[in-house]
Design a protein around this motif. Sequence first.
Motif, PDB file in Angstrom:
ATOM      1  N   GLN A   1      42.904  45.570  55.644  1.00  0.00           N
ATOM      2  CA  GLN A   1      43.030  44.085  54.573  1.00  0.00           C
ATOM      3  C   GLN A   1      42.617  43.380  54.585  1.00  0.00           C
ATOM      4  OE1 GLN A   1      47.500  42.973  54.965  1.00  0.00           O
ATOM      5  NE2 GLN A   1      46.734  41.488  53.486  1.00  0.00           N
ATOM      6  N   GLU A   2      41.989  42.727  55.878  1.00  0.00           N
ATOM      7  CA  GLU A   2      40.741  41.638  55.902  1.00  0.00           C
ATOM      8  C   GLU A   2      39.558  41.501  55.155  1.00  0.00           C
ATOM      9  OE1 GLU A   2      41.058  41.222  59.710  1.00  0.00           O
ATOM     10  OE2 GLU A   2      43.174  39.866  60.240  1.00  0.00           O
ATOM     11  N   LEU A   3      39.331  43.043  55.660  1.00  0.00           N
ATOM     12  CA  LEU A   3      37.677  43.444  54.390  1.00  0.00           C
ATOM     13  C   LEU A   3      37.722  43.687  53.121  1.00  0.00           C
ATOM     14  CD1 LEU A   3      36.415  46.648  57.155  1.00  0.00           C
ATOM     15  CD2 LEU A   3      36.242  44.662  56.833  1.00  0.00           C
ATOM     16  N   ILE A   4      38.808  44.534  52.535  1.00  0.00           N
ATOM     17  CA  ILE A   4      39.165  44.152  51.495  1.00  0.00           C
ATOM     18  C   ILE A   4      38.660  42.959  51.168  1.00  0.00           C
ATOM     19  CG2 ILE A   4      39.944  44.920  49.704  1.00  0.00           C
ATOM     20  CD1 ILE A   4      41.421  47.660  51.165  1.00  0.00           C
ATOM     21  N   THR A   5      39.851  42.277  51.449  1.00  0.00           N
ATOM     22  CA  THR A   5      40.031  40.090  50.745  1.00  0.00           C
ATOM     23  C   THR A   5      38.825  39.679  51.437  1.00  0.00           C
ATOM     24  OG1 THR A   5      42.306  40.462  51.065  1.00  0.00           O
ATOM     25  CG2 THR A   5      41.079  38.847  51.369  1.00  0.00           C
ATOM     26  N   ALA A   6      37.892  40.514  52.103  1.00  0.00           N
ATOM     27  CA  ALA A   6      36.471  39.261  52.358  1.00  0.00           C
ATOM     28  C   ALA A   6      35.389  39.902  51.165  1.00  0.00           C
ATOM     29  CB  ALA A   6      35.696  39.485  53.883  1.00  0.00           C
TER      30      ALA A   6
ATOM     31  N   GLN B   1      33.211  39.234  45.764  1.00  0.00           N
ATOM     32  CA  GLN B   1      32.789  39.974  44.460  1.00  0.00           C
ATOM     33  C   GLN B   1      33.309  38.992  43.248  1.00  0.00           C
ATOM     34  OE1 GLN B   1      32.057  43.109  42.546  1.00  0.00           O
ATOM     35  NE2 GLN B   1      31.008  43.030  45.040  1.00  0.00           N
ATOM     36  N   LEU B   2      34.337  37.904  44.224  1.00  0.00           N
ATOM     37  CA  LEU B   2      34.735  36.866  42.911  1.00  0.00           C
ATOM     38  C   LEU B   2      34.089  35.589  42.649  1.00  0.00           C
ATOM     39  CD1 LEU B   2      38.248  36.567  43.962  1.00  0.00           C
ATOM     40  CD2 LEU B   2      37.653  37.071  41.886  1.00  0.00           C
ATOM     41  N   ARG B   3      33.226  35.382  43.962  1.00  0.00           N
ATOM     42  CA  ARG B   3      31.952  34.508  43.576  1.00  0.00           C
ATOM     43  C   ARG B   3      30.683  34.871  42.565  1.00  0.00           C
ATOM     44  NH1 ARG B   3      32.958  33.492  49.190  1.00  0.00           N
ATOM     45  NH2 ARG B   3      31.629  34.734  49.887  1.00  0.00           N
TER      46      ARG B   3
ATOM     47  N   ILE C   1      33.458  43.443  36.847  1.00  0.00           N
ATOM     48  CA  ILE C   1      33.802  43.143  38.205  1.00  0.00           C
ATOM     49  C   ILE C   1      35.386  42.503  37.852  1.00  0.00           C
ATOM     50  CG2 ILE C   1      33.365  41.646  40.215  1.00  0.00           C
ATOM     51  CD1 ILE C   1      30.641  40.992  39.423  1.00  0.00           C
ATOM     52  N   LEU C   2      35.660  41.506  37.618  1.00  0.00           N
ATOM     53  CA  LEU C   2      37.561  41.097  37.065  1.00  0.00           C
ATOM     54  C   LEU C   2      38.051  41.953  36.998  1.00  0.00           C
ATOM     55  CD1 LEU C   2      37.428  37.877  35.689  1.00  0.00           C
ATOM     56  CD2 LEU C   2      37.771  38.776  38.483  1.00  0.00           C
ATOM     57  N   MET C   3      37.460  42.794  35.681  1.00  0.00           N
ATOM     58  CA  MET C   3      38.562  44.312  35.439  1.00  0.00           C
ATOM     59  C   MET C   3      38.689  45.388  36.545  1.00  0.00           C
ATOM     60  SD  MET C   3      38.246  44.298  31.340  1.00  0.00           S
ATOM     61  CE  MET C   3      37.578  45.088  31.479  1.00  0.00           C
TER      62      MET C   3
ATOM     63  N   ALA D   1      40.870  46.269  44.134  1.00  0.00           N
ATOM     64  CA  ALA D   1      41.219  45.255  45.398  1.00  0.00           C
ATOM     65  C   ALA D   1      42.559  44.793  45.835  1.00  0.00           C
ATOM     66  CB  ALA D   1      40.154  44.976  45.532  1.00  0.00           C
ATOM     67  N   ARG D   2      43.094  44.330  44.920  1.00  0.00           N
ATOM     68  CA  ARG D   2      44.293  43.438  45.261  1.00  0.00           C
ATOM     69  C   ARG D   2      45.270  44.357  45.386  1.00  0.00           C
ATOM     70  NH1 ARG D   2      44.147  39.067  46.509  1.00  0.00           N
ATOM     71  NH2 ARG D   2      46.625  39.048  46.919  1.00  0.00           N
ATOM     72  N   GLN D   3      45.199  45.743  44.607  1.00  0.00           N
ATOM     73  CA  GLN D   3      46.350  46.982  45.017  1.00  0.00           C
ATOM     74  C   GLN D   3      46.080  48.001  46.760  1.00  0.00           C
ATOM     75  OE1 GLN D   3      45.892  50.410  42.324  1.00  0.00           O
ATOM     76  NE2 GLN D   3      48.553  50.670  43.208  1.00  0.00           N
ATOM     77  N   ARG D   4      44.513  47.537  46.790  1.00  0.00           N
ATOM     78  CA  ARG D   4      44.319  47.785  48.031  1.00  0.00           C
ATOM     79  C   ARG D   4      44.983  46.736  49.094  1.00  0.00           C
ATOM     80  NH1 ARG D   4      39.385  49.132  45.585  1.00  0.00           N
ATOM     81  NH2 ARG D   4      38.649  47.419  47.039  1.00  0.00           N
ATOM     82  N   ILE D   5      44.691  46.086  49.223  1.00  0.00           N
ATOM     83  CA  ILE D   5      45.168  44.403  50.091  1.00  0.00           C
ATOM     84  C   ILE D   5      46.729  45.031  50.314  1.00  0.00           C
ATOM     85  CG2 ILE D   5      45.771  42.042  50.458  1.00  0.00           C
ATOM     86  CD1 ILE D   5      42.771  41.944  49.136  1.00  0.00           C
ATOM     87  N   ARG D   6      47.083  44.735  48.934  1.00  0.00           N
ATOM     88  CA  ARG D   6      49.366  45.135  49.095  1.00  0.00           C
ATOM     89  C   ARG D   6      49.369  46.073  49.780  1.00  0.00           C
ATOM     90  NH1 ARG D   6      52.648  47.230  46.182  1.00  0.00           N
ATOM     91  NH2 ARG D   6      50.996  47.563  43.787  1.00  0.00           N
TER      92      ARG D   6
END
Length: 195
Positions: A96-101, A106-108, A162-164, A170-175
């Motif tokens: 989860q931490e890896l995907i968050t980082a 990606q957002l930046r 990138i957003l789509m 990635a948000r789904q994988r974090i969850r």
Amino acid sequence: MAMKKDILERYDRLDDGRVVIDVYASKVEELYEDFDKQAPFHRKDLDEELAAYLIDCVREIGRVDFIIRITLDSIPSGEFQERIRSSLRQFFIYQQELITASTRRQLRKSLLFLFGGMVLLFLSLRFGGGMTSVSARLVYERVLVEGVTIAAWVSMWESLTILMFSYWPARQRIRLNSRIAGAEVRFQSHLEVGR
């Protein structure tokens, strides 16, 4: 909705309605990668196929509550069970931490593309608005302005891509990783199966 019900019927359920994700192995060592034989279990990586299986199961069952039931030849001691639970939890927290980082990077990147695209679009509109004559010099300027306009739209499109296609998955994988990290883990022996 009927399809979701059919999927859930493939899983055992507890009396309280929680779905049981079953994991079968002969011994505890089969739950972990082989490359790090000397490391204690709380520092080992889970077997890649097991991690993928758990993520696929949690994705498949959706928002339904679940437990993970590990079936082994013999049930490990209480202390050993706790180490296995801890290693499972730590593995998915780490994922989860890896995907968050990665998502933050990606957002930046997406924001940089968006900002760059908007600046380029502003420049192309600013300098391209007054060109009406078709002299040779202005043709080159017009081509340059059109090129900057195209670069602006490509940059903004990349930001949206990138957003789509990166951020939301990635948000789904974090969850999913978070849900697995917080799941209850139970143990049973092969002898108990079917009772």
